[in-house]
Design a protein around this motif. Structure first.
Motif, PDB file in Angstrom:
ATOM      1  N   ASP A  29      46.979  45.038  39.938  1.00 39.50           N
ATOM      2  CA  ASP A  29      48.147  44.320  40.447  1.00 39.50           C
ATOM      3  C   ASP A  29      48.618  43.316  39.395  1.00 39.50           C
ATOM      4  N   GLY A  30      49.361  42.307  39.821  1.00 35.43           N
ATOM      5  CA  GLY A  30      49.889  41.355  38.857  1.00 35.43           C
ATOM      6  C   GLY A  30      48.908  40.291  38.412  1.00 35.43           C
ATOM      7  N   PHE A  31      47.764  40.223  39.060  1.00 31.12           N
ATOM      8  CA  PHE A  31      46.852  39.114  38.790  1.00 31.12           C
ATOM      9  C   PHE A  31      45.955  39.368  37.582  1.00 31.12           C
ATOM     10  N   GLU A  32      45.868  38.374  36.721  1.00 30.97           N
ATOM     11  CA  GLU A  32      44.983  38.467  35.557  1.00 30.97           C
ATOM     12  C   GLU A  32      44.038  37.280  35.556  1.00 30.97           C
ATOM     13  N   LEU A  33      42.787  37.537  35.778  1.00 31.06           N
ATOM     14  CA  LEU A  33      41.821  36.448  35.826  1.00 31.06           C
ATOM     15  C   LEU A  33      41.811  35.645  34.530  1.00 31.06           C
TER      16      LEU A  33
END
Lengths: 154, 154
Positions: free
Chosen positions: A4-8
């Motif tokens: 998805d759009g989330f990048e840790l």
DNA sequence: AATCAATAGTTACGATTGCAACCAATATAG
DNA sequence: CTATATTGGTTGCAATCGTAACTATTGATT
């Protein structure tokens, strides 16, 4: 990576935490070994020493983002060491004005010696440009902190 | 202020710690309330979820700067929740390959939803310029971290 | 002035932490 | 091929931490 759009790797709390932990632990190892100081104790000492005046426990907590019980305990143990003394406020006896003793001042000077050397080491690790960028960014966070009060603790 | 050259307000460990604490606590309040997740649990979940593959406990610890006992306990409780499963390595049975279950993946997606919103909130608090500066500075710290191993723990 | 609220700081206690010691498995040395 | 060192991970235990409840003091309300 993430689907998805989330990048840790871009997530600010994660990155800040990691960096803070890294930077703090290497320094903590130094003063812990040489002075048997805990982190809350060092932070309390530093807050008092750098302000150059007496402060209340609440002020120390606000300044260094420490929970009041942490401050309370650090103050107690610094007092045991005779590095700090309390003075009652004449008008409002709830307040305790905390100040370093001469021995505390001396310890503070020695510790800041260490701290300055460590800061210089960090500067050479990061380079002055990136250090400046980091500082700018941190100022922005500090500005935000002043606007919205932290949900206590720390 | 300080009579010598040291300025607490410029001392990087102090500033980073304060900023990290501020930023992390506001987010922790959210996932703690809605998911009963502790910070090490969220960090473990995030490391696994964002990598999109299985990892060993040691890898998770290295990635997120957590002490191995912290990781061990977080893994245990995520396993209890059925959000994570362990798989033994066939060749070297010391290793445990950890991966999220479908339920874990789902939880991860929901959490990253929260995280993305929080990141956006932070961006609007800091402004995109200062956020970019902060990011540049943090990259420099991350670079330094890779060069010199941390003195464990966290 | 009597009651109620708010604030500074402490403390009891359950929860979390990290160190050190540990177990199990593999790698290395003799 | 045994003996020793190393590595991944867990656990016992003492220390530390944070919540909530408390004391003491002052401020506000009536």
């Amino acid at each position: 990576m993430a689907r998805d759009g989330f990048e840790l790797e871009n997530f600010l709390p994660y990155r800040l935490n990691r960096a803070a932990e890294f930077v703090a632990l290497r320094f903590a190892a130094q003063y812990r070994e040489r002075y048997q100081l805990t982190r809350p104790e060092w932070r309390t000492l530093a807050a008092l020493g750098s302000s150059g005046r007496s402060m209340t426990a609440t002020e120390i907590g606000a300044h260094s983002t420490m929970h009041k019980t942490k401050v309370s305990r650090a103050v107690f143990s610094l007092e045991q060491r005779r590095w700090l003394k309390r003075e009652e406020d004449g008008r409002d006896r709830r307040f305790e004005h905390l100040a370093l003793t001469p021995a505390g001042e001396q310890a503070y000077r020695e510790l800041t010696e260490l701290a300055s050397r460590y800061q210089a080491e960090l500067l050479s690790m990061l380079g002055s440009e990136d250090m400046a960028a980091l500082s700018t960014g941190l100022h922005a966070v500090e500005r935000a902190m002043k606007k919205s009060a932290a949900p206590e603790s720390g």
